[in-house]
Design an enzyme around this catalytic site. Sequence first.
Site, mmCIF file in Angstrom:
data_model
loop_
_atom_site.group_PDB
_atom_site.id
_atom_site.type_symbol
_atom_site.label_atom_id
_atom_site.label_comp_id
_atom_site.label_asym_id
_atom_site.label_seq_id
_atom_site.Cartn_x
_atom_site.Cartn_y
_atom_site.Cartn_z
ATOM 1 N N HIS A 1 38.189 45.651 18.873
ATOM 2 C CA HIS A 1 37.110 46.379 18.163
ATOM 3 C C HIS A 1 36.514 45.438 17.123
ATOM 4 C CE1 HIS A 1 35.561 50.366 16.406
ATOM 5 N NE2 HIS A 1 34.959 49.380 15.742
ATOM 6 N N HIS B 1 32.699 43.932 15.155
ATOM 7 C CA HIS B 1 31.249 43.958 14.910
ATOM 8 C C HIS B 1 30.765 42.546 14.600
ATOM 9 C CE1 HIS B 1 31.082 48.412 14.438
ATOM 10 N NE2 HIS B 1 32.331 48.232 14.039
ATOM 11 N N LEU B 2 29.821 42.073 15.398
ATOM 12 C CA LEU B 2 29.293 40.712 15.160
ATOM 13 C C LEU B 2 27.883 40.711 14.575
ATOM 14 C CD1 LEU B 2 30.529 38.737 18.312
ATOM 15 C CD2 LEU B 2 31.316 38.467 15.960
ATOM 16 N N ARG B 3 27.197 41.891 14.556
ATOM 17 C CA ARG B 3 25.831 41.975 13.994
ATOM 18 C C ARG B 3 24.839 41.131 14.794
ATOM 19 N NH1 ARG B 3 27.928 46.221 11.642
ATOM 20 N NH2 ARG B 3 29.036 45.825 9.709
ATOM 21 N N ASN C 1 26.517 48.749 17.682
ATOM 22 C CA ASN C 1 25.717 49.455 16.657
ATOM 23 C C ASN C 1 24.860 48.492 15.843
ATOM 24 O OD1 ASN C 1 28.016 48.371 15.356
ATOM 25 N ND2 ASN C 1 27.977 49.926 13.755
ATOM 26 N N LYS D 1 30.351 53.343 23.666
ATOM 27 C CA LYS D 1 30.858 53.761 22.351
ATOM 28 C C LYS D 1 30.108 54.993 21.876
ATOM 29 C CE LYS D 1 32.921 53.383 18.315
ATOM 30 N NZ LYS D 1 32.812 52.361 17.300
ATOM 31 N N HIS E 1 34.313 56.805 17.881
ATOM 32 C CA HIS E 1 34.486 56.875 16.422
ATOM 33 C C HIS E 1 34.676 58.352 16.120
ATOM 34 C CE1 HIS E 1 33.579 55.531 12.130
ATOM 35 N NE2 HIS E 1 33.889 56.814 12.087
ATOM 36 N N HIS F 1 40.027 52.828 15.740
ATOM 37 C CA HIS F 1 40.483 52.754 14.335
ATOM 38 C C HIS F 1 41.148 54.046 13.840
ATOM 39 C CE1 HIS F 1 36.528 54.524 14.068
ATOM 40 N NE2 HIS F 1 35.900 53.369 14.120
ATOM 41 N N LEU G 1 34.964 53.025 7.132
ATOM 42 C CA LEU G 1 35.030 54.346 7.759
ATOM 43 C C LEU G 1 35.719 54.230 9.107
ATOM 44 C CD1 LEU G 1 31.483 55.700 6.853
ATOM 45 C CD2 LEU G 1 33.672 56.478 5.931
ATOM 46 N N ASP H 1 38.152 46.290 13.756
ATOM 47 C CA ASP H 1 36.938 46.886 13.183
ATOM 48 C C ASP H 1 36.336 45.939 12.148
ATOM 49 O OD1 ASP H 1 34.916 48.699 12.932
ATOM 50 O OD2 ASP H 1 36.014 50.100 11.668
ATOM 51 N N HIS I 1 29.361 42.786 5.976
ATOM 52 C CA HIS I 1 28.120 43.197 5.310
ATOM 53 C C HIS I 1 27.775 42.120 4.298
ATOM 54 C CE1 HIS I 1 27.782 47.285 6.927
ATOM 55 N NE2 HIS I 1 29.105 47.324 6.880
ATOM 56 N N ALA J 1 29.906 50.593 4.286
ATOM 57 C CA ALA J 1 31.284 50.744 4.782
ATOM 58 C C ALA J 1 31.600 49.610 5.743
ATOM 59 C CB ALA J 1 31.434 52.075 5.491
HETATM 60 O O1 DOR Z 1 33.608 50.818 8.144
HETATM 61 C C1 DOR Z 1 32.935 50.793 9.161
HETATM 62 N N1 DOR Z 1 32.031 49.833 9.378
HETATM 63 N N2 DOR Z 1 33.105 51.769 10.055
HETATM 64 C C2 DOR Z 1 32.276 51.898 11.092
HETATM 65 O O2 DOR Z 1 32.415 52.830 11.833
HETATM 66 C C3 DOR Z 1 31.159 50.961 11.308
HETATM 67 C C4 DOR Z 1 31.393 49.687 10.644
HETATM 68 C C5 DOR Z 1 30.123 48.879 10.528
HETATM 69 O O3 DOR Z 1 29.450 48.697 11.545
HETATM 70 O O4 DOR Z 1 29.797 48.440 9.420
HETATM 71 ZN ZN ZN Z 2 33.688 49.727 14.148
#
Ligand code: DOR
Ligand code: ZN
Length: 353
Positions: A14, A16-18, A42, A101, A138, A176, A220, A248, A252, A264
């Site tokens: 799990h 996130h690479l943006r 996302n 997802k 999620h 998560h 989250l 996860d 940011h 988050a």
């Molecule tokens: O803390 C989180 N950050 N929970 C998520 O579900 C998404 C993730 C994010 O993409 O920043």
């Molecule tokens: Zn996530």
Amino acid sequence: MKTEFDIIRWFDRHHHLRHRAMLELVTPFLAKSSVGGVIMPNLGKPITTAALAKSYKQKIMKLVPKEMSFDPLMTCYLTDDITPDEIEEGFTFPQQWVAAKLYFKGHTTNSHNGVSDWEKLYPVFEKMQDLGMPLLVHGEIPDEHHDIFDLEKICVDNFYEIIRKDFPDLIIVAEHITTRELGMWVRESVNTFGTVTPQHLVFNRTDLLSGGLKPDLYCLPILKRDHHRISLRKIITSGNSSFGAGTDSAPHESSQKYSSCGCAGCWNIIPAPSLYAQVFEEEGVFDRSDGIKVFENFMSKNLMSEVYKQKITSETMRFEKKPFQIPKIIKGVSKIVVPLMAGETLDWSYTLR
Ligand code: DOR
Ligand code: ZN
């Protein structure tokens, strides 16, 4: 106790690479540590078509150092409008995504295009069940009447149980997991799997909120009471094959993280393997004769064939009980991100072999 050992190189289930500058900054950190990751869809413009998944994967692969073997597994973002045909197109040859997802609309980062009425997606779930395509969830349905600390627990009865009964062969991954309730439910349900982050195994909500607010620990689902953390540690270290490492990791930009309305997400990819090792050590796993195998299964094997139909690599990584210093900050061309545990020294180091 074993203080030095090798395991198959791990896989982050799990991540996130943006996109754009953030993608460029963070991708090498995942590629230099793991053998691959399940990449979350996302983005601001979410990955909803096979074409978008293909081009996102190409962008990721351009950032992977040449000497590394690294396999990003792409995922599809479910919306109210997505059709069973679109789902099938991305999953069948040439395969662009390995799973879909489900974000419930309006709860977390970039979930504004998420699902507002999940029962309307039954034809999509039916198709996924037929295809053997996993549903990643999620598990928090935002609701002004419920406390944020209860959302995951409530989701067990209000979503997971229902979907489990209505689609008994659908592969479900509860992402998560943060509560004892969901951990136990996954353990006891068939065709059901779960990922657990390092922060939910190491910290609780008092760590987040006491002695000053810690934005770095805000993610989250939010950190919970300590008894949940304790239960999750027992569940995953028991050797149950339904659970696997999924960080996860969610970077940011620092100006957005440390603000009056902070985002988050924990960017935990640098400390993650060390923190998982610390948890298994503290639970006494490395004193057991099967301990390294149990850790290796959690890090590198569980879910990989049953859920993601992947072959296990023969490449390895080494863990050593020696101090590992986490950098204070990572700067890219136009972005700054702060790692989880910034500036701290952890007990376990890891290197690729
Ligand atoms: O803390 C989180 N950050 N929970 C998520 O579900 C998404 C993730 C994010 O993409 O920043
Ligand atoms: Zn996530």
